[in-house]
Design an enzyme around this catalytic site. Structure first.
Site, PDB file in Angstrom:
ATOM      1  N   LYS A  71       8.602 -52.028  35.618  1.00 51.95           N
ATOM      2  CA  LYS A  71       7.662 -50.711  36.031  1.00 51.95           C
ATOM      3  C   LYS A  71       7.579 -49.767  36.028  1.00 51.95           C
ATOM      4  CE  LYS A  71       5.522 -55.165  39.141  1.00 51.95           C
ATOM      5  NZ  LYS A  71       5.156 -55.356  40.087  1.00 51.95           N
ATOM      6  N   ASP A 108      -1.502 -53.370  41.479  1.00 49.91           N
ATOM      7  CA  ASP A 108      -1.533 -53.986  42.544  1.00 49.91           C
ATOM      8  C   ASP A 108      -1.425 -53.844  44.104  1.00 49.91           C
ATOM      9  OD1 ASP A 108       0.723 -55.281  42.064  1.00 49.91           O
ATOM     10  OD2 ASP A 108       2.312 -54.199  42.430  1.00 49.91           O
TER      11      ASP A 108
HETATM   12  P1  NAP Z   1      11.291 -53.087  47.259  1.00 47.71           P
HETATM   13  O1  NAP Z   1      11.236 -52.051  46.481  1.00 47.71           O
HETATM   14  O2  NAP Z   1      13.340 -53.931  46.834  1.00 47.71           O
HETATM   15  O3  NAP Z   1      11.739 -52.800  48.719  1.00 47.71           O
HETATM   16  C1  NAP Z   1      12.308 -53.251  49.489  1.00 47.71           C
HETATM   17  C2  NAP Z   1      11.600 -53.481  51.189  1.00 47.71           C
HETATM   18  O4  NAP Z   1      12.628 -53.767  51.720  1.00 47.71           O
HETATM   19  C3  NAP Z   1      12.184 -52.335  51.491  1.00 47.71           C
HETATM   20  O5  NAP Z   1      11.215 -50.725  52.035  1.00 47.71           O
HETATM   21  C4  NAP Z   1      13.345 -52.135  52.153  1.00 47.71           C
HETATM   22  O6  NAP Z   1      14.002 -51.042  53.093  1.00 47.71           O
HETATM   23  C5  NAP Z   1      12.874 -53.476  53.134  1.00 47.71           C
HETATM   24  N1  NAP Z   1      13.939 -54.405  53.371  1.00 47.71           N
HETATM   25  C6  NAP Z   1      14.898 -55.137  52.430  1.00 47.71           C
HETATM   26  N2  NAP Z   1      15.794 -56.332  53.339  1.00 47.71           N
HETATM   27  C7  NAP Z   1      15.783 -55.117  54.583  1.00 47.71           C
HETATM   28  C8  NAP Z   1      16.630 -55.974  55.186  1.00 47.71           C
HETATM   29  N3  NAP Z   1      17.953 -56.265  55.936  1.00 47.71           N
HETATM   30  N4  NAP Z   1      16.431 -55.319  56.831  1.00 47.71           N
HETATM   31  C9  NAP Z   1      15.111 -54.570  56.584  1.00 47.71           C
HETATM   32  N5  NAP Z   1      14.296 -54.184  55.629  1.00 47.71           N
HETATM   33  C10 NAP Z   1      14.531 -54.228  54.793  1.00 47.71           C
HETATM   34  O7  NAP Z   1      10.582 -54.548  47.274  1.00 47.71           O
HETATM   35  P2  NAP Z   1       9.045 -54.760  46.381  1.00 47.71           P
HETATM   36  O8  NAP Z   1       9.171 -54.680  45.042  1.00 47.71           O
HETATM   37  O9  NAP Z   1       8.779 -53.200  47.821  1.00 47.71           O
HETATM   38  O10 NAP Z   1       9.162 -55.721  47.256  1.00 47.71           O
HETATM   39  C11 NAP Z   1       8.541 -56.488  48.637  1.00 47.71           C
HETATM   40  C12 NAP Z   1       8.542 -57.447  49.398  1.00 47.71           C
HETATM   41  O11 NAP Z   1       7.017 -57.505  48.635  1.00 47.71           O
HETATM   42  C13 NAP Z   1       9.194 -58.761  48.128  1.00 47.71           C
HETATM   43  O12 NAP Z   1       9.109 -59.644  48.699  1.00 47.71           O
HETATM   44  C14 NAP Z   1       7.781 -59.413  46.868  1.00 47.71           C
HETATM   45  O13 NAP Z   1       8.187 -60.500  46.754  1.00 47.71           O
HETATM   46  C15 NAP Z   1       6.183 -58.740  47.577  1.00 47.71           C
HETATM   47  N6  NAP Z   1       5.836 -58.809  46.707  1.00 47.71           N
HETATM   48  C16 NAP Z   1       4.663 -59.290  46.447  1.00 47.71           C
HETATM   49  C17 NAP Z   1       4.014 -59.333  45.778  1.00 47.71           C
HETATM   50  C18 NAP Z   1       2.624 -59.496  46.169  1.00 47.71           C
HETATM   51  O14 NAP Z   1       1.179 -60.188  44.663  1.00 47.71           O
HETATM   52  N7  NAP Z   1       1.967 -60.299  46.882  1.00 47.71           N
HETATM   53  C19 NAP Z   1       3.077 -57.550  45.225  1.00 47.71           C
HETATM   54  C20 NAP Z   1       4.521 -57.089  45.207  1.00 47.71           C
HETATM   55  C21 NAP Z   1       5.740 -57.389  46.000  1.00 47.71           C
HETATM   56  P3  NAP Z   1      15.248 -50.004  52.853  1.00 47.71           P
HETATM   57  O15 NAP Z   1      14.194 -49.341  51.711  1.00 47.71           O
HETATM   58  O16 NAP Z   1      15.344 -50.131  53.734  1.00 47.71           O
HETATM   59  O17 NAP Z   1      15.878 -50.519  51.705  1.00 47.71           O
END
Ligand code: NAP
Length: 280
Positions: A71, A108
């Site tokens: 992305k 998104d």
């Molecule tokens: P990402 O860029 O990897 O970000 C992950 C986030 O989760 C960061 O803020 C991270 O915090 C936090 N995190 C991960 N493990 C953690 C832990 N053990 N304790 C506290 N915080 C933690 O992922 P993303 O692309 O933003 O996606 C996030 C979620 O959204 C995923 O589950 C994805 O499936 C979902 N999503 C859904 C849609 C939809 O259409 N419904 C669209 C996009 C994404 P740190 O910064 O501290 O690492």
């Protein structure tokens, strides 16, 4: 059988990609609208993304979605980006234009707002403080969308304080960073809570968030869609909070992509929801 006018092609580029639900989603709409075509999963390694995107016009593709890990890299590979992609700093939809050039967009944020409005028709971004958990790619799209919708106060809470501070700085007011240790207190007086971390997702650790201070009228949104009813949504629903499920964002972000490629804005129907829910 009548002759078809053309065979429409689109797909999703990712690595890995076979888990993507987008092929079922777009194939459903192609069939629903009587369009001959296919939407295919394309497993593209990062170093081949540029070549793969450049091949789209020659192959007759209308465009593609992009998922992890492409992305952000795609921003520098397409010929032009729209405001949505520039604001989020990532592309999740590429459109092949009539002259063969590539336009990058990011739907998104649109999907997030549409899913909220669908579940809570009277919702207003300026109804009160909004707490957003997370500072990753999805959180960024959510924050841009909430600011654009007129949010008056956004409390941005993330485990890694530096990422929360950087993102709050980039977004600017009304977003302000709050320490992860303060996440329970940050819910006081909130009108909306959004989980945009990966916590609570199947295979990930649970989200540890005491809801005691969250007003019972606050809208609770979890953008995690697997499982469909996360532990956060179950706990919030049990105390009476209105809920927005993450699947809606996934389904709604796909609509403008289909429109851009094939000229029809499709709808999220109960049949489609059931079809995709059955895969979760
Ligand atoms: P990402 O860029 O990897 O970000 C992950 C986030 O989760 C960061 O803020 C991270 O915090 C936090 N995190 C991960 N493990 C953690 C832990 N053990 N304790 C506290 N915080 C933690 O992922 P993303 O692309 O933003 O996606 C996030 C979620 O959204 C995923 O589950 C994805 O499936 C979902 N999503 C859904 C849609 C939809 O259409 N419904 C669209 C996009 C994404 P740190 O910064 O501290 O690492």
């Amino acid at each position: 059988m009548s002759a078809i006018d053309r065979f429409r092609l689109a797909g999703v580029m990712g690595h890995p990609v076979l888990h993507s639900r987008s092929p079922r989603l777009h194939d459903y709409w192609l069939r629903q609208h009587g369009l001959a075509g296919a939407y295919v999963p394309l497993d593209i390694r990062p170093e081949r993304l540029g070549g793969a995107l450049r091949a789209l016009p020659a192959l007759g593709f209308s465009g593609v979605n992009l998922t992890i890990p492409h992305k952000v890299a795609a921003l520098g590979l397409v010929d032009a980006t729209d405001e949505s992609a520039r604001a989020v700093g990532a592309v999740n939809c590429v459109v092949v234009r009539p002259d063969g050039s590539l336009l990058g967009a990011n739907y998104d944020g649109f999907g997030f707002l549409e899913s909220v409005r669908e579940s809570a028709p009277g919702w207003r971004a300026d109804a009160g403080p909004i707490v957003v958990l997370g500072a990753g790619g999805a959180a960024r799209a959510v924050l841009v969308a909430l600011k654009g919708a007129g949010a008056g106060e956004i409390r941005l809470v993330n485990r890694t304080a530096g990422r929360a501070g950087d993102l709050a700085g980039e977004i600017g007011p009304p977003a302000a960073a709050v320490a992860w240790a303060e996440r329970g207190d940050a819910l006081a007086g909130a009108a909306m809570l959004v989980n945009a971390t990966s916590l609570g997702m199947t295979g990930q650790p649970p989200l540890d968030l005491p809801l005691a201070t969250l007003p019972r009228e606050a809208l609770v949104v979890d953008i995690v869609y697997a499982p469909r009813r996360t532990a956060l949504l179950a706990a919030a629903g049990a105390r009476g909070n209105p809920l927005v499920f993450g699947l809606g964002m996934l389904l709604h972000q796909a609509r403008p992509a289909f429109r851009d490629w094939f000229g029809i804005m499709p709808a999220v129907t109960p049949d489609l929801v059931a079809l995709i829910e059955a895969t979760i």
